[in-house]
Design a protein around this motif. Structure first.
Motif, mmCIF file in Angstrom:
data_model
loop_
_atom_site.group_PDB
_atom_site.id
_atom_site.type_symbol
_atom_site.label_atom_id
_atom_site.label_comp_id
_atom_site.label_asym_id
_atom_site.label_seq_id
_atom_site.Cartn_x
_atom_site.Cartn_y
_atom_site.Cartn_z
ATOM 1 N N LEU A 179 34.318 30.645 21.903
ATOM 2 C CA LEU A 179 33.219 29.732 22.216
ATOM 3 C C LEU A 179 32.515 30.037 23.538
ATOM 4 O O LEU A 179 31.369 29.639 23.727
ATOM 5 N N GLY A 180 33.221 30.710 24.461
ATOM 6 C CA GLY A 180 32.604 31.068 25.734
ATOM 7 C C GLY A 180 32.243 29.887 26.607
ATOM 8 O O GLY A 180 31.401 30.001 27.511
ATOM 9 N N ASP A 181 32.858 28.747 26.372
ATOM 10 C CA ASP A 181 32.561 27.533 27.127
ATOM 11 C C ASP A 181 33.731 27.257 28.066
ATOM 12 O O ASP A 181 34.882 27.163 27.643
ATOM 13 N N GLU A 182 33.436 27.119 29.354
ATOM 14 C CA GLU A 182 34.485 26.852 30.343
ATOM 15 C C GLU A 182 35.305 25.621 29.980
ATOM 16 O O GLU A 182 36.517 25.574 30.223
ATOM 17 N N LEU A 183 34.684 24.627 29.367
ATOM 18 C CA LEU A 183 35.400 23.403 29.007
ATOM 19 C C LEU A 183 36.303 23.600 27.791
ATOM 20 O O LEU A 183 37.098 22.726 27.468
ATOM 21 N N ASP A 184 36.158 24.731 27.116
ATOM 22 C CA ASP A 184 37.043 25.067 26.002
ATOM 23 C C ASP A 184 38.045 26.149 26.390
ATOM 24 O O ASP A 184 38.562 26.874 25.542
ATOM 25 N N GLY A 185 38.312 26.247 27.682
ATOM 26 C CA GLY A 185 39.363 27.119 28.195
ATOM 27 C C GLY A 185 40.355 26.289 28.985
ATOM 28 O O GLY A 185 40.086 25.130 29.326
ATOM 29 N N PRO A 186 41.509 26.840 29.321
ATOM 30 C CA PRO A 186 42.539 26.063 30.015
ATOM 31 C C PRO A 186 42.072 25.500 31.360
ATOM 32 O O PRO A 186 42.365 24.341 31.686
ATOM 33 N N ARG A 187 41.362 26.306 32.140
ATOM 34 C CA ARG A 187 40.929 25.813 33.450
ATOM 35 C C ARG A 187 40.019 24.606 33.307
ATOM 36 O O ARG A 187 40.179 23.598 34.014
ATOM 37 N N GLY A 188 39.071 24.674 32.384
ATOM 38 C CA GLY A 188 38.170 23.547 32.183
ATOM 39 C C GLY A 188 38.881 22.330 31.632
ATOM 40 O O GLY A 188 38.582 21.193 32.005
ATOM 41 N N ARG A 189 39.836 22.552 30.741
ATOM 42 C CA ARG A 189 40.583 21.419 30.177
ATOM 43 C C ARG A 189 41.462 20.764 31.244
ATOM 44 O O ARG A 189 41.607 19.538 31.257
ATOM 45 N N ILE A 190 42.049 21.564 32.105
ATOM 46 C CA ILE A 190 42.845 20.998 33.199
ATOM 47 C C ILE A 190 41.958 20.116 34.080
ATOM 48 O O ILE A 190 42.358 19.012 34.484
ATOM 49 N N TYR A 191 40.761 20.579 34.373
ATOM 50 C CA TYR A 191 39.840 19.795 35.203
ATOM 51 C C TYR A 191 39.471 18.484 34.512
ATOM 52 O O TYR A 191 39.423 17.419 35.158
ATOM 53 N N GLN A 192 39.232 18.524 33.207
ATOM 54 C CA GLN A 192 38.894 17.306 32.473
ATOM 55 C C GLN A 192 40.062 16.319 32.463
ATOM 56 O O GLN A 192 39.880 15.106 32.629
ATOM 57 N N ILE A 193 41.272 16.826 32.267
ATOM 58 C CA ILE A 193 42.450 15.956 32.287
ATOM 59 C C ILE A 193 42.609 15.334 33.670
ATOM 60 O O ILE A 193 42.894 14.135 33.804
ATOM 61 N N VAL A 238 45.970 26.694 40.722
ATOM 62 C CA VAL A 238 45.086 27.138 41.813
ATOM 63 C C VAL A 238 43.688 27.466 41.293
ATOM 64 O O VAL A 238 42.858 28.011 42.024
ATOM 65 N N HIS A 239 43.424 27.155 40.016
ATOM 66 C CA HIS A 239 42.099 27.336 39.410
ATOM 67 C C HIS A 239 41.610 28.780 39.497
ATOM 68 O O HIS A 239 40.425 29.034 39.704
ATOM 69 N N CYS A 240 42.529 29.746 39.326
ATOM 70 C CA CYS A 240 42.137 31.159 39.421
ATOM 71 C C CYS A 240 41.351 31.628 38.205
ATOM 72 O O CYS A 240 40.568 32.567 38.289
ATOM 73 N N GLY A 241 41.593 31.008 37.052
ATOM 74 C CA GLY A 241 40.859 31.370 35.845
ATOM 75 C C GLY A 241 41.449 32.512 35.045
ATOM 76 O O GLY A 241 40.871 32.922 34.034
ATOM 77 N N PHE A 242 42.595 33.055 35.481
ATOM 78 C CA PHE A 242 43.219 34.124 34.697
ATOM 79 C C PHE A 242 43.508 33.664 33.267
ATOM 80 O O PHE A 242 43.461 34.455 32.328
ATOM 81 N N CYS A 243 43.801 32.372 33.115
ATOM 82 C CA CYS A 243 44.167 31.822 31.805
ATOM 83 C C CYS A 243 43.042 31.959 30.788
ATOM 84 O O CYS A 243 43.295 32.144 29.596
ATOM 85 N N ASN A 244 41.803 31.859 31.238
ATOM 86 C CA ASN A 244 40.683 31.932 30.307
ATOM 87 C C ASN A 244 40.626 33.272 29.581
ATOM 88 O O ASN A 244 40.168 33.362 28.440
#
Length: 405
Positions: free
Chosen positions: A41-55, A26-32
């Motif tokens: 790194l503080g980069d959204e793309l280096d967190g689970p939510r960002g990686r899920i979006y890239q996949i 549900v893209h809540c972002g708790f995982c980050n």
């Protein structure tokens, strides 16, 4: 989450599985909040939510780039995000599927391919790794300081008990552990012997398959799993109670054999049975009377909980409970949910991030001034001891009734 995967992809088992996992998020972002690389790194793309979006983008048809691959490579596969996720997203499985697709779309340069191939040719094979370790020790005086630090200290295994107990359990030797830390399984055998259990090492077994599988050589890893099942099966048919795992990383993979081989017409049923019988060593001891084992007498210990134990196997607090019951004083460890940076081959493939995570972990482990640091996974043990001024061991060595000298 809405998805638009191609029909061709949805006709595959991996595609249907990926769609199911994506729709759970549900893209809540708790995982980050609990992701080690996002915290560094503080980069959204280096967190689970960002990686899920890239996949998701790649699975929906967008071409993967080298940057996409880098963000996925930086993931530790620690599964801390899965512990945190309120929706039960199976991130690690989605990442495996996504990495395989990205690998096909974005081939690595020859140097990276050769290095990964070399890891797969050495680490899963005990004789090859042992030979490399002997060479390293032979030339240790002339090696660079960092290379010398990577060499594990020699520790005698001691005697493997030759018991006649009717209760039998099997143990996975593993690949790196017999050469780098032979005392671990031998100590486990001596402890279980005190509890009336005979620990057997079936011939023909080898690496659990994790190294190859996590380096995108999926079929190679599955073949290693099949080989292990063949080695264990006669013992299982004769009534072996359990498959004991002294390395939590191996234990997690073997517990998932049933899922990984569920489409295999020959091995699916056997793999499910093997997974059902697999127990981490702490699970085995928790079910036994431990009164015959030596007591800790207040000895101060810091326990590093491997990600594969606490997040993968969901055995949080299992080892700590045993050690506390046996009289050890457990030092508090801040941010105990975070990865130490070992993560299989991660320490070799992402050394800078790995070393930063290790420094943070050792600071937390050392804060209580323990006499010894213990863990439940060979990778974590070797990784931590490279930079620790406090001895690092497997926790079962503390309970060994007749430790080698």
């Amino acid at each position: 989450m809405q998805t638009h995967l191609s029909q061709a992809l949805l006709e595959t088992a991996e595609g249907r599985e990926a769609e199911s996992i994506l729709r759970t998020c549900v893209h809540c972002g708790f995982c980050n909040a609990t992701c080690p690389t996002y915290q560094l790194l503080g980069d959204e793309l280096d967190g689970p939510r960002g990686r899920i979006y890239q996949i998701k983008q790649v699975l929906e048809g967008e071409q993967a780039s080298a940057t996409t691959q880098l963000h996925l490579d930086r993931c530790l596969q620690c599964r801390s995000c899965e512990t945190t996720c309120p929706s039960g997203v199976r991130y690690a499985r989605l990442a495996e599927i996504g990495r395989a697709v990205i690998e096909r779309q974005q081939p690595r340069n020859w140097r990276a391919q050769l290095f990964r191939w070399g890891l797969r040719q050495v680490l899963p094979y005990t004789p090859r790794f042992a030979a490399l370790l002997r060479v390293g020790r032979l030339f240790a005086p002339v090696l660079p300081r960092r290379a010398r630090a990577a060499l594990p200290p020699r520790r005698p295994a001691g005697i493997w008990p030759m018991s006649t107990h009717t209760r039998i359990m099997l143990v996975l030797d593993g690949c790196v552990q017999p050469a780098a830390a032979p005392a671990t399984n031998a100590a486990a055998a001596r402890v279980l012997d005190q509890l009336g259990i005979r620990l057997e090492r079936p011939q023909g077994q080898g690496c659990c398959g994790a190294v190859s599988y996590h380096l995108n050589a999926h079929e190679e890893g599955l073949n290693q799993a099949r080989r292990n099942i063949d080695a264990w099966w006669p013992w299982i048919e004769r009534g072996a109670e359990a498959l004991v795992m002294t390395a939590s990383g191996c234990g997690l993979v073997v517990k998932e054999y049933g899922e990984l081989l569920r489409e295999d017409p020959v091995y699916a049923e056997k793999a499910a049975r093997v997974s059902a019988l697999t127990r981490d060593l702490a699970e085995v001891l928790a079910a036994e009377d431990l009164s015959a084992l030596p007591r800790g007498a207040g000895r101060r210990v810091a326990f590093h909980a491997p990600c594969t134990l606490q997040h993968g196997q969901r055995q949080r607090g299992s080892v700590e409970g045993l050690l506390g019951e046996l009289g050890y004083e457990l030092c508090p460890v801040a941010d105990g949910h975070l990865c130490c940076g070992s993560a299989g081959t991660y320490s070799l493939l992402q050394p800078a991030l790995s070393q930063e995570l290790r420094a943070n972990k050792l600071k937390a482990l050392s804060a209580g001034e323990p006499e010894v640091i213990v863990s439940a996974n060979i990778g974590c043990q070797l990784h931590l001891q490279q930079a620790s001024t406090t001895p690092v061991h497997h926790w079962i060595e503390l309970l060994d009734p007749t430790p080698p000298h």
